[in-house]
Scaffold this active site. Structure first.
Site, short mmCIF file in Angstrom:
data_model
loop_
_atom_site.label_atom_id
_atom_site.label_comp_id
_atom_site.label_asym_id
_atom_site.label_seq_id
_atom_site.Cartn_x
_atom_site.Cartn_y
_atom_site.Cartn_z
N TRP A 11 0.83 -1.22 0.00
CA TRP A 11 0.00 0.00 0.00
C TRP A 11 0.85 1.26 0.00
CZ3 TRP A 11 -4.37 -1.17 4.18
CH2 TRP A 11 -5.09 -2.31 3.76
N HIS A 96 12.94 -2.28 -0.99
CA HIS A 96 12.13 -1.73 -2.09
C HIS A 96 12.91 -0.61 -2.78
CE1 HIS A 96 8.93 0.22 -4.31
NE2 HIS A 96 8.26 -0.92 -4.20
N GLU A 98 12.05 2.20 -3.76
CA GLU A 98 11.80 3.54 -3.20
C GLU A 98 12.66 3.77 -1.95
OE1 GLU A 98 7.55 3.07 -3.17
OE2 GLU A 98 7.64 3.02 -5.36
N GLU A 168 11.36 -6.17 -9.33
CA GLU A 168 10.60 -4.96 -9.66
C GLU A 168 11.48 -4.04 -10.50
OE1 GLU A 168 7.17 -4.43 -6.61
OE2 GLU A 168 8.88 -3.25 -5.97
N GLY A 236 -0.21 0.15 -7.02
CA GLY A 236 -1.46 0.87 -7.32
C GLY A 236 -2.71 0.01 -7.31
P1 13P Z 1 2.83 -0.38 -8.97
O1 13P Z 1 2.03 -1.66 -9.00
O2 13P Z 1 2.02 0.82 -8.55
O3 13P Z 1 3.59 -0.16 -10.24
O4 13P Z 1 3.94 -0.55 -7.81
C1 13P Z 1 4.72 -1.71 -7.78
C2 13P Z 1 5.49 -1.73 -6.52
O5 13P Z 1 6.38 -0.92 -6.30
C3 13P Z 1 5.12 -2.73 -5.52
O6 13P Z 1 6.05 -2.80 -4.51
#
Ligand code: 13P
Length: 255
Positions: A11, A96, A98, A168, A236
């Site tokens: 989330w 992750h 991010e 990812e 998302g």
């Molecule tokens: P989205 O599905 O929004 O592209 O994000 C992927 C994600 O970073 C899941 O950890």
């Protein structure tokens, strides 16, 4: 080798505790008894306790989005594995992109978290993946190798099957640009080869490798049909009950 598929919802920094309970209950109402797929919801820290309560008696698991490797101490703003465990958390997303990008997390630091999670009976969801610039420079596999080997340093043969890896590609996260099934499968197969070299074929065949990056009900069936794609880490599309439920159903159908 049949690996149980995993659909995990990340989330990110979305949903208050109240909104998280509503979403978790809507999801549980339809797939709370799902047993063919491992379903994990990963709310922000502030919603973990109330979402845990909302999921009582359901088969859906709870994950955190990060943790600190130390047991306790002067680490303002951080949360330990033990603290998560007391909230019935079973999984934790680590590394992750991010966190790597905005919080400068290194493979060495992520590795400490992986080892701490495992020592505290939490299942790490270790995220790996290249940026667009790295892909364009032909460095995708080298970056993924560094993330996998760096993140898993010191993880034993006894522990490896409790680790979940999420590939990812950074350029596919939140952009609507999903990797093609061929691009994704190529990297997933490469990760399994790396695991085979590190842990042997029998254990490598048991590790679940998820795809993440703009995964949606429309593109999920094709991705989930790939030999080495064992589920999804969803951003998302995990914020709305309908799309998340459809992803779980797609994983169930792809078994
Ligand atoms: P989205 O599905 O929004 O592209 O994000 C992927 C994600 O970073 C899941 O950890």
């Amino acid at each position: 080798m049949i690996r149980k598929k995993v659909i995990a919802g990340n989330w990110k920094m979305n949903k208050t505790a109240t909104d998280g309970v509503t979403l978790a209950k809507d999801i549980a109402a339809e797939i709370g008894r799902e047993t063919g797929v491992d379903v994990v919801l990963c709310p922000p820290f502030t919603a973990l306790a109330s979402v845990a309560h909302a999921l009582e008696g359901q088969s859906i698991k709870l994950g955190a989005q990060n943790m600190h490797p130390e047991k306790n101490g002067a680490f303002t703003g951080e949360v330990s594995a033990e603290m998560l465990r007391t909230l019935y958390v079973t999984h934790v997303i680590l590394g992750h992109s991010e966190r790597r990008t905005y919080f400068a997390e290194t493979d060495a630091f992520i590795n400490k978290k992986v080892l701490s999670a495992l020592a505290n009976q939490l299942k790490p969801i270790l995220c790996v993946g290249e940026t667009l610039a790295e892909r364009e420079a032909g460095a995708t596999l080298a970056v993924v190798q560094r993330h996998v080997e760096g993140g898993l340093a010191g993880v034993t043969k006894e522990q490896i099957t409790t680790v979940i890896i999420a590939y990812e590609p950074v350029w596919a996260i939140g952009t609507g640009k999903v990797a093609t099934t061929e691009q994704a499968q190529e990297v997933h197969a490469y990760i399994r080869d790396l695991l085979t070299k590190l842990y042997g074929a029998a254990l490598a065949q048991k590790v679940r490798i998820l795809y993440g990056g703009s995964m949606k009900p429309a593109n999920a069936p094709e991705l989930l049909a790939q030999k080495d794609i064992d589920g999804g880490l969803i951003g998302g599309a995990s914020l709305e009950a309908r799309s998340f439920i459809e992803l779980v159903k797609a994983a169930d159908a792809a078994k």
